[in-house]
Scaffold this motif. Structure first.
Motif, PDB file in Angstrom:
ATOM      1  N   GLU A  95       0.653  -1.377  -0.082  1.00 24.42           N
ATOM      2  CA  GLU A  95      -0.085   0.030   0.022  1.00 24.42           C
ATOM      3  C   GLU A  95       0.790   1.190  -0.073  1.00 24.42           C
ATOM      4  O   GLU A  95       0.662   2.176  -0.836  1.00 24.42           O
ATOM      5  N   ASP A  96       1.596   1.368   0.873  1.00 27.04           N
ATOM      6  CA  ASP A  96       2.672   2.638   0.945  1.00 27.04           C
ATOM      7  C   ASP A  96       3.514   2.650  -0.251  1.00 27.04           C
ATOM      8  O   ASP A  96       3.773   4.114  -0.922  1.00 27.04           O
ATOM      9  N   THR A  97       3.948   1.498  -0.816  1.00 29.99           N
ATOM     10  CA  THR A  97       4.887   1.569  -2.099  1.00 29.99           C
ATOM     11  C   THR A  97       4.040   2.113  -3.218  1.00 29.99           C
ATOM     12  O   THR A  97       4.585   2.820  -4.113  1.00 29.99           O
ATOM     13  N   ALA A 103      -5.561  -1.280  -3.942  1.00 32.30           N
ATOM     14  CA  ALA A 103      -6.953  -0.490  -4.093  1.00 32.30           C
ATOM     15  C   ALA A 103      -7.090   0.530  -3.130  1.00 32.30           C
ATOM     16  O   ALA A 103      -7.476   1.601  -3.331  1.00 32.30           O
ATOM     17  N   ARG A 104      -6.598   0.240  -1.973  1.00 31.14           N
ATOM     18  CA  ARG A 104      -6.530   1.127  -0.742  1.00 31.14           C
ATOM     19  C   ARG A 104      -5.697   2.303  -1.260  1.00 31.14           C
ATOM     20  O   ARG A 104      -6.134   3.642  -0.862  1.00 31.14           O
ATOM     21  N   PHE A 143      -7.540   4.496  -4.092  1.00 32.00           N
ATOM     22  CA  PHE A 143      -8.637   4.998  -3.240  1.00 32.00           C
ATOM     23  C   PHE A 143      -8.428   6.414  -2.523  1.00 32.00           C
ATOM     24  O   PHE A 143      -8.991   7.318  -2.311  1.00 32.00           O
ATOM     25  N   ARG A 144      -7.326   6.006  -1.470  1.00 33.15           N
ATOM     26  CA  ARG A 144      -6.917   7.024  -0.681  1.00 33.15           C
ATOM     27  C   ARG A 144      -6.317   8.267  -1.321  1.00 33.15           C
ATOM     28  O   ARG A 144      -6.388   9.395  -0.844  1.00 33.15           O
ATOM     29  N   PHE A 145      -5.764   7.826  -2.337  1.00 34.86           N
ATOM     30  CA  PHE A 145      -5.119   9.042  -3.073  1.00 34.86           C
ATOM     31  C   PHE A 145      -6.085   9.723  -3.817  1.00 34.86           C
ATOM     32  O   PHE A 145      -6.183  11.158  -3.782  1.00 34.86           O
ATOM     33  N   ASP A 146      -7.260   9.143  -4.634  1.00 34.67           N
ATOM     34  CA  ASP A 146      -8.269   9.828  -5.329  1.00 34.67           C
ATOM     35  C   ASP A 146      -9.192   8.791  -5.443  1.00 34.67           C
ATOM     36  O   ASP A 146      -8.963   7.983  -6.268  1.00 34.67           O
ATOM     37  N   ILE A 158     -14.180  -1.524  -2.683  1.00 29.41           N
ATOM     38  CA  ILE A 158     -13.458  -0.475  -2.186  1.00 29.41           C
ATOM     39  C   ILE A 158     -14.380   0.985  -2.701  1.00 29.41           C
ATOM     40  O   ILE A 158     -14.376   2.023  -2.385  1.00 29.41           O
ATOM     41  N   GLY A 159     -14.990   0.541  -3.971  1.00 26.12           N
ATOM     42  CA  GLY A 159     -15.838   1.726  -4.614  1.00 26.12           C
ATOM     43  C   GLY A 159     -15.054   2.568  -5.572  1.00 26.12           C
ATOM     44  O   GLY A 159     -15.412   3.657  -5.966  1.00 26.12           O
ATOM     45  N   LEU A 160     -13.780   1.861  -6.229  1.00 25.09           N
ATOM     46  CA  LEU A 160     -13.236   2.589  -7.236  1.00 25.09           C
ATOM     47  C   LEU A 160     -13.846   2.420  -8.586  1.00 25.09           C
ATOM     48  O   LEU A 160     -14.340   1.105  -8.907  1.00 25.09           O
TER      49      LEU A 160
END
Lengths: 259, 259, 259, 259
Positions: D83-85, D128-129, D132-135, D155-157
């Motif tokens: 996720e971080d990468t 996906a997280r 999603f967290r970016f946009d 996740i809703g993307l």
């Protein structure tokens, strides 16, 4: 007779780690990180210098090319990539030994590469080939009972079997997985007892209570924490008080062969 | 008598570059990138193999730790950092030579490190120390007239002076800066003529027309482009037609000393 | 009114450094390493989290692509390379701010890039362009009186001038070189006094005794050592006891403009 | 209606690869390498510029931190590390889009990370997280039928399903493994026919002859070789001659939802 080894030279650039200057005098073999998972040219030079000063055998400790993961993350290198990667790292550390008037004595793979080489014979053979092609007199260090030990024997290298004084063992002689209870011994007394048991009797008590054979030529000591350093001192002292000679791998292997 | 050298093994991972297989047979010395500015363990192995197959001398071509900049960007390493960095890279390439049953013959620094070592005596001394401590029999290659050549002589290394058939020279014997007109010769005939002039007469015609002394033991050929490869072939053929023996550095230096 | 800033997020992989959790609550602006000279994606996420938790402004702290040298070694990047390198790093840290529901507030270059941007207007312009093109509302932090401050003003960025409570100043307002006596103040009292003098009076006493004007919007605190952390606490407390408001850069700059 | 995408920006430093300038105008979505497995800040800037010039949607193409392996070697990153990468790489490329006055449109993971995300739901969720967290408006591109497509939906993307005109399919809709016969189609006619079949009919003929459903929103074109570039041109022309509209993912997904 037994050798004590430790993983050292694991600083990188401005980042310091471990306590090499305190740990190295306690052991007889130093496994020096080679710059791929830790270590850099300046760190290697300094660490070779400390080992040489204390008469400790200089070894290469090659790992995966993963500085961020400290070589602890499995990487799908092919056997050919492993062979090249290990040969490169051996050469780099050997150059510092040579420049210091010493010679490389052994090679022990690091982290995820060590673990893979314990089970994956193709990876183990690739490592053994790299070591053998560099110098057939180098000692290959692998987990006692592992594929790496088999690979080293098969190609004709002197091989040293490694055991752990501070890790729990399963009844089949394998190491207790780190996420299970009993993976790490909890008291310094238990660690010293297990070190003596391995060195003198060639066995440990498994986490499930059975006596298990663990034949080892070298014990790995850790120094990452102040506590670990104290345990390392206790193991060294405990072995000597039990009348066990702590000596270089080369010597231990030579005598073993004579017997 | 003169040696021809080229910089090779400059691929990295999936990125291929140059035409080593075509260029190496044209030269007598191959300078192999060591993994810091270009090259990786697999590339080094393959390049050592090509050199060995064609009887070409194997050399290390160490550079700054700057893969993205291809070692062409100046970096403010201290002399001690340079020494460690060069020793590391020499050891790595030497391991592949050794595994292939060959020995390392020479060391030539790369790019911005080469340029710095031409002018900065402290940096030059650091490189010379690294080479000498690894093996006092290794040949150190530096720009003719440079601080690196002086540093190599001072420490007692055999030293080879490098010149360029395709670069313009100033009246003081230095290379014409790349951003000035005349920095690069424009025709294959001019390049071949300059190669012969250096090898036979020890001089070149400066961009300003004067005759300048350039004593060299080795000429650098480039193979980055199809055109460069054709020029390299022309230089090799031109030298031989002019009766000049193209031979290994070791041989050229030995004969020179006898005379 | 003054802002306090610190350089944080300087761990990498397994290597921990600094004491971010203790230092960040003492400041109002956190400069987070972006992964080129220090920091990695996980470290950035964690550091952004700590800053956000304490209401501290999140800034990017871009440096040269030199992990081994911690961004402290000069590297000859072209202005265009600097612009791209800084833009990349800003984007990376801004992504973590955004994912945490925060926004990037400022950019302060690191180490050798900071020093170059203080004197080299082309490099300074390149940095200012990268910041401006990402977001013209970002605050650019540079050494008081430096080329970077000029470059930021010229392109239309809000600019913050940085000063140091623990460094000696020359009579011309520049920092005393680190290899000269007086480069570092020796007592916590002297450091606190200099912090107050800069924040309240806009001046310091030079190492040669003269009163020198140092107009600053932010003071840099260090936390690399236990001692440094104690000094940071003393500076924060000293400023508040002297009636100086420690507040976010954005607030300090807004009020300054009103006056 | 279908989108055409290609992987671009895969040069690094001095190493050029691919033919981005010729390939990008043939597609509607460009997946730009982010600097971890390929690409560097300057390459990203240049590639964003080409995409923008041709009105091609700009996407991030994040991969494992393995430059030497080109992101093609599996690496045991934890879901949190993934996720971080991925977030880091998205932010870096998005910064160049923003600086060019454009916006990031989609994210498609690369190589071994793409393959893992097709099967490993935890890895897919991590990707996906990050997106999603970016946009939450970014389009996530994954292999049709893969865990990544499921994770994006969950996740809703907005999600785009990718298929390949030049790869053989198994009867279960999965891609034929690369080491088996039939993994790669052999003629340009077969490739064009499969592209039309996927875009118009939502199906392909499996290597074993059966008709298999492959519902896709985007087809991946390759341009690594001159041959591949000619095939890419043929696919684009063939689709248009068959009356299929080649359009941006965003448009294709919007219309699909309306129907």
């Amino acid at each position: 007779m037994i050798d004590l080894n430790c993983d050292v030279g694991e600083a990188y650039g401005a980042w310091v780690v471990g306590s090499d200057a305190a740990l190295i005098p306690l052991v007889t073999s130093a496994n020096i990180a080679c710059g791929f998972h830790a270590g850099d040219p300046g760190v290697i030079r300094a660490t070779v210098g400390i080992a040489r000063e204390h008469g400790v055998a200089i070894g290469a400790h090659p790992g995966y090319p993963d500085l961020q993961g400290f070589g602890r993350r499995a990487m799908a290198l092919t056997p050919s990539e492993i062979e090249d990667t290990v040969l490169y790292q051996i050469g780099a550390v050997a150059a510092f030994a040579r420049a210091a008037g010493a010679t490389l004595a052994h090679v022990k793979p690091h982290g995820a590469l060590y673990n893979r080489a314990a089970r994956d014979r193709q990876a183990a053979d690739a490592i053994a080939r790299a070591v053998f092609r560099f110098d057939p007199g180098l000692i290959l260090v692998g987990l006692a009972g592992s594929a790496l030990v088999e690979a080293g024997k098969a190609i004709g290298l002197p091989v040293a079997r490694e055991a752990f004084a501070d890790r729990g063992y399963e009844v089949d002689g394998s190491l207790r997985a780190r996420d299970l209870p009993g993976a790490l011994l909890q008291s310094v007394d238990a660690v010293v007892a297990q070190a003596i048991s391995i060195a003198r009797d060639g066995c440990v008590q498994a986490v499930t209570g059975e006596r298990v054979s663990v034949e080892a030529d070298t014990l790995c000591l850790h120094g990452d924490t102040p506590g670990a350093l104290a345990w390392a001192r206790a193991v060294r002292a405990g072995l000597e008080q039990a009348g066990i000679t702590v000596c270089h791998l080369a010597e231990a292997l030579t005598r073993r062969r004579r017997i």
